[in-house]
Write an enzyme that holds these catalytic residues in place. Sequence first.
Site, PDB file in Angstrom:
ATOM      1  N   HIS A  77      66.245  13.132   9.037  1.00  0.00           N
ATOM      2  CA  HIS A  77      67.149  12.658   7.974  1.00  0.00           C
ATOM      3  C   HIS A  77      67.279  11.131   7.993  1.00  0.00           C
ATOM      4  O   HIS A  77      67.322  10.501   6.943  1.00  0.00           O
ATOM      5  CB  HIS A  77      68.516  13.339   8.093  1.00  0.00           C
ATOM      6  CG  HIS A  77      68.461  14.787   7.710  1.00  0.00           C
ATOM      7  ND1 HIS A  77      68.243  15.207   6.414  1.00  0.00           N
ATOM      8  CD2 HIS A  77      68.543  15.914   8.446  1.00  0.00           C
ATOM      9  CE1 HIS A  77      68.205  16.526   6.375  1.00  0.00           C
ATOM     10  NE2 HIS A  77      68.385  16.984   7.601  1.00  0.00           N
ATOM     11  N   HIS A 135      62.152  21.886  21.213  1.00  0.00           N
ATOM     12  CA  HIS A 135      63.022  20.796  21.639  1.00  0.00           C
ATOM     13  C   HIS A 135      64.489  21.184  21.512  1.00  0.00           C
ATOM     14  O   HIS A 135      65.253  21.102  22.460  1.00  0.00           O
ATOM     15  CB  HIS A 135      62.734  19.520  20.832  1.00  0.00           C
ATOM     16  CG  HIS A 135      63.358  18.309  21.462  1.00  0.00           C
ATOM     17  ND1 HIS A 135      64.695  18.023  21.333  1.00  0.00           N
ATOM     18  CD2 HIS A 135      62.830  17.349  22.261  1.00  0.00           C
ATOM     19  CE1 HIS A 135      64.966  16.913  22.022  1.00  0.00           C
ATOM     20  NE2 HIS A 135      63.846  16.487  22.597  1.00  0.00           N
ATOM     21  N   GLU A 166      67.276  21.577  24.317  1.00  0.00           N
ATOM     22  CA  GLU A 166      68.582  20.994  23.990  1.00  0.00           C
ATOM     23  C   GLU A 166      69.396  21.801  22.978  1.00  0.00           C
ATOM     24  O   GLU A 166      70.437  21.358  22.542  1.00  0.00           O
ATOM     25  CB  GLU A 166      68.378  19.559  23.462  1.00  0.00           C
ATOM     26  CG  GLU A 166      67.889  18.615  24.538  1.00  0.00           C
ATOM     27  CD  GLU A 166      67.548  17.224  24.022  1.00  0.00           C
ATOM     28  OE1 GLU A 166      68.027  16.849  22.940  1.00  0.00           O
ATOM     29  OE2 GLU A 166      66.783  16.531  24.719  1.00  0.00           O
ATOM     30  N   HIS A 198      58.656  16.312  27.990  1.00  0.00           N
ATOM     31  CA  HIS A 198      59.381  17.596  28.086  1.00  0.00           C
ATOM     32  C   HIS A 198      58.450  18.701  28.586  1.00  0.00           C
ATOM     33  O   HIS A 198      58.835  19.508  29.432  1.00  0.00           O
ATOM     34  CB  HIS A 198      59.944  18.004  26.727  1.00  0.00           C
ATOM     35  CG  HIS A 198      61.171  17.246  26.335  1.00  0.00           C
ATOM     36  ND1 HIS A 198      62.297  17.202  27.110  1.00  0.00           N
ATOM     37  CD2 HIS A 198      61.461  16.511  25.243  1.00  0.00           C
ATOM     38  CE1 HIS A 198      63.222  16.459  26.514  1.00  0.00           C
ATOM     39  NE2 HIS A 198      62.739  16.023  25.372  1.00  0.00           N
TER      40      HIS A 198
HETATM   41 CO    CO Z   1      63.746  14.933  23.920  1.00  0.00          CO
END
Ligand code: CO
Length: 251
Positions: A77, A135, A166, A198
């Site tokens: 966004h 993610h 997350e 990650h």
């Molecule tokens: Co990250």
Amino acid sequence: SVPEAQQALDQVDVMVRKAFPGVDVRWAYTSKIIRKKLAQQGKIFDSPETALAKLMDDGYTHVAVLPLHTIPGREFHELSQNAHLFGPMAAGFQSILVASPLLSSHEDMTQVAKGMLQHIPKERKADEAVVLMGHGTEHHPADAIYLAMNQVFQEVDRNVFVATVEGYPSLDDVLPKLREQKVKTVYLMPFMAVAGDHARNDMAGAEPDSWKSILEKNGYNVKVVLKGTAEYPEIVDVWVKHLQSAYSHFE
Ligand code: CO
């Protein structure tokens, strides 16, 4: 930040240029941290804002932006907001369009699931599970896409799960389901465009809090795949399709 992850972006570059012959392609990196790290290695990359300003200076009139985000979260966004500001500017672009991120419709989800399933290692047996590491985000409307995606996989294969670093579902939410299904072996695969930090550390790392370590502590035999979704042509096709769709709206 991981040189091996660059392969994924190279794959996108090749496929975009092939889909848009004769159209100039430029890269921009949204992450300030990554731009700084690359600059220390002598690799200078622009932010999207700088890249767009340069295109404006260079006299381009029509620009399409392809965000390599997986979901329309906060970062998408922000990118979209700033890119669109280059339209109303004096001497701005006649047309600036931002394509949708990877998972923007049920059709995208089905196509991405199909692409992903094709790349599960061939030796995996039906009674072995696959956990895909997404993610995840605190941007809740976009985070819900992971749950939807989990459902899309589950409809095809009861032993394929989506979990996130997350967001929701987390690995903790998947553990009881693995027990229920009585699997012994779990394949871990990144569900992110690149297999970066990650994937290599939080998913496959040797530290006790990595997903691999947690699953092993729970008695599973764990196998890891270190490839980002942008390394799979069937998935890059979805991003390219979004770019083509944006491009078709140029006046
Ligand atoms: Co990250």
